[in-house]
Structures are given as C-alpha cells and as structure tokens.
Scaffold this active site. Structure first.
Site, PDB file in Angstrom:
ATOM      1  CG  ASP A  88     -34.489 -21.349  72.124  1.00 58.05           C
ATOM      2  OD1 ASP A  88     -34.805 -21.843  73.229  1.00 58.05           O
ATOM      3  OD2 ASP A  88     -33.735 -20.356  72.016  1.00 58.05           O
ATOM      4  CD  GLU A 153     -31.076 -20.726  77.472  1.00 52.77           C
ATOM      5  OE1 GLU A 153     -30.301 -20.566  78.435  1.00 52.77           O
ATOM      6  OE2 GLU A 153     -30.684 -21.199  76.381  1.00 52.77           O
ATOM      7  CD  GLU A 154     -29.213 -22.190  73.498  1.00 51.34           C
ATOM      8  OE1 GLU A 154     -28.354 -21.308  73.699  1.00 51.34           O
ATOM      9  OE2 GLU A 154     -29.103 -23.335  73.941  1.00 51.34           O
TER      10      GLU A 154
END
Length: 403
Positions: A88, A153-154
């Site tokens: 991502d 993750e973001e």
C-alpha cells in the site's frame, strides 16, 4: 477474516526475477491504502508460479476498512526467513504537481518514478526478485523463505501485519528471522541498517479557564498561562539521556489551540497535542506516568487540566547486534564496499509487530523521496538491493547447512 482467492498462476509478461521490471509492475498498481490495486495479486502470481504456497487473508475490524494481505512460503523446514513489507502507498497528493504520471513507473536517466517506488515497492520487488533467483538456482536449499506482505502499513495498521502474524501463528507457522525492506538509507545504499525503532505516544492536554473580558481580567481566568506553565514543565528536563543504541527520547508539541476569534476575550480553555518518540528506557505506561507526574507538580492547586493519551501499539524495541545483524551488514558491505551503521532512528514501522515473533532487521533503498511529489528510486539501488538480498539468502541458508 476471509481468504481472497489466490491470483492466477498464468505467466507474467516479464520475468519476476528482474527487480526493475517487478518494481515497475508494482508501481503501476494504484494501491493507495486500503485499496489492493492489483499489487498483491501481481505478487501472488509471481510467487505461486515459483512454487510458493500463497494465501491472501482479508482482515476486518469495526470502523476500519477491510484490508487484503499476503502470506507465501516455499519450503517446509526451518530455519524460516521472512521477507516482509507492504504494497500500500500514500495518496499522490496534487497529481498536477507531478512531472511524471504517478502510477506509470516511468524510467528516465536511471531513475524510476512513481508513488511507492521508494516506499516500498522498490525494496519489496528487489527482495522478491532475489528470493526467486536464489530458489531457482538452489531448489533443494535447506530451510524456508516466507513473504509477509500487508496492504495496511500506511493506514491504521489495524488489519495488516499485526493480524497477519496472528493468523500465521495460529496455523503453526514459526519464524526464525525477518528482513523488512523499508527504505532505510539516507543517501547511499551503504548508509544504514535499522536494528530497532523508537516508540510513539501522543498526549492531549486541555487546560480549563474562565472566559471573560480582557478589560476585566479579575473576573476571568486565562487558561493560556496555565498551558504555558504545564508545557514548560514537560520540556524543562530531558526525559532521558539515551542508551547505547537509542538517541534521547524527544517530546514535541504539535498543536496549540484556543479557538478564539476575538481579540478582546479571554478564552475558556486551551488545548495542546504532543507526541513523544521514546527509546527503550520507557514503555507507554511508564512514560504516561512520568508525564502525569510532571503535570501534577507543575499544576499545583492553581491550574485546572485534563490529560489523555491515545492508545498506541508503537513500542520501542531493539534487535540486539549478533550473528544475524552481522550477516546483513556483511552482505551490504560485500556489495557496496562500505559497512553500514546500525541505527534506531526514524519513525515507526511494522517491525514493531514482527519483533514479537522473531528478530527483525530493516534494510532497503534510499529513502529521500518517500511520500513526496515525484517519488522515485534509482534503478542502480534496486539492482544493488537485489544483489545484497541474494547474498544474504545464500549466507543465511549456507550457515544452516553447515551448522
């Protein structure tokens, strides 16, 4: 939790052992959190065609978006080396400000442009290509290689790596070491390996006052004076002096607001938000207790305030220097001619979850342009990371064979 269907194992239009072509293909997938964008499907296709057992679990949580993830493994014996990362990416921002199309994967003058090229599709592609090249040449190599890749993750980091690890552990998967391909290098590929990360704790401080006319201050109580006193107390004494592997913890005030549009009115309250990046001297609980102690002493009986802390899963951790860390550093030095520094600087990463299952080291490409307009990665750096990872894999499994 649901399982997304694995991608078709039909041939790709390029060789996934080519790290540059794989980077371009991943960048062309618009996988802005929480959208999968085709990135995990592409990686699943590449790995499945090489003999990996591939799973695509989708995790859910109330008030958060569903997130697709990927777990793939080749080999049935230990040791198990994880290659971890995320597909991502952050939004492109002002697309008109980009000089190249954000999801085209354009290469010009040895630079590959696109959102995620640096953080961290270039790093993930280089490591995947290295793993593919290694297993093709060593189909009977001892041990196993596993991929742990998230699409969260973001974003909130709720339905990603933390749940993927729990899912894998319930299946009986056990891991020995992990290399996480975040962009760790400040300027060159020989600069830095991350062997730990600082924790993060956010506090919200409100000071109550009594609103009134500035011409009649005796009828009011200005909360700004109290806020200044409390913030000064938090900043007066360093939280610590650092440790052998960590810089001192730092507290930074990030907002200070009274919401007062009038110039002749004393406000009713003042609010501040601060964030602390803390080392392994502290836990979130001990750090919160220290902040509360400082506020109590500074407030005395005159400042009325409330303090609250956001829940955090970002704790400080350290992978102690040892054989695995040395092996990664050796691979970097062998390919770049310079031994990298061991660092714990920077923000948080998914290593904070992985460290509970096995030792984890972070190493990737140069991170100068992560999250920026015209994000990019040098083609030479992607190729270098592929060689470094290939050397690490060879050393890691050779050590097991010779043990």
């Amino acid at each position: 939790m649901t399982i997304a269907p694995a991608a078709s194992t039909s041939a790709l239009s390029f060789d996934p052992a080519d790290p540059v072509a794989l980077t371009q293909a991943l960048v062309r997938c618009p996988s802005v959190t929480p959208e999968e964008g085709g990135a995990l499907a592409l990686l699943a296709t590449a790995l499945a065609a090489e003999g990996y057992e591939v799973h695509r679990p989708v995790f859910s949580e109330p008030d958060t978006p569903n997130v697709e993830n990927l777990y793939a493994r080749i080999g049935s014996e230990g040791p198990v080396l994880i290659i971890a990362g995320h597909t991502d990416v952050v939004p492109v921002g002002d697309a008109a400000a980009w000089t190249r199309e954000p999801f085209a994967g354009t290469i010009e003058n040895g630079i590959l442009y696109g959102r995620g090229a640096c953080d961290m599709k270039g790093g993930l592609a280089a490591m995947a290509a290295a793993a593919i090249r290694y297993r093709r040449a060593n189909p009977d190599a001892p041990g196993s290689i596993a991929f742990l890749v998230t699409g969260d993750e973001e974003g909130p980091a709720v339905n990603g790596t933390v749940k993927l690890l729990e899912w894998a552990h319930r299946r009986g998967e056990r891991f020995d070491h992990c290399i996480l391909g975040e962009p760790t290098n400040p300027a060159t590929m020989s600069d830095m390996i991350k062997i730990g990360r600082r924790g993060s704790l956010t506090g919200r401080l409100t000071v109550q006052g009594t609103q009134g006319h500035v011409g009649y201050p005796h009828l009011a109580d200005n909360p700004i004076r109290g806020m200044v006193r409390l913030l000064a107390a938090l900043d007066a004494t360093p939280l610590d002096t650092g440790t052998a592997h960590f810089d001192p913890s730092n507290l930074e005030v990030t907002t200070l607001d009274v919401g007062n549009p009038a110039t002749n009115v004393i406000p009713a309250q003042a609010k501040a938000v601060f964030n602390i990046r803390f080392n392994d001297v502290w836990t979130p609980e001990t750090l919160a207790a220290e902040i509360e102690r400082r506020l109590r002493e500074a407030a005395g009986n005159t400042v009325r305030y409330e303090i609250g802390f956001q829940p955090t899963n970002a704790v400080a951790f350290l992978t102690e220097p040892g054989p695995f860390v040395a092996m990664v550093a050796d691979a970097v030095a062998a390919e770049t001619g310079k031994r990298p520094a061991l660092s714990t600087t920077g923000g948080t990463s998914d290593a904070r979850f992985i460290k509970s299952y096995c030792p984890v080291v972070e190493y990737g490409v140069v991170g100068k342009t992560m999250h920026q307009i015209d994000e990019s990665v040098a083609v030479a750096d992607v190729l270098a990371l592929e060689r470094i990872t290939h050397r690490l894999l060879a050393s890691y499994f050779a050590a097991q064979h010779n043990a």
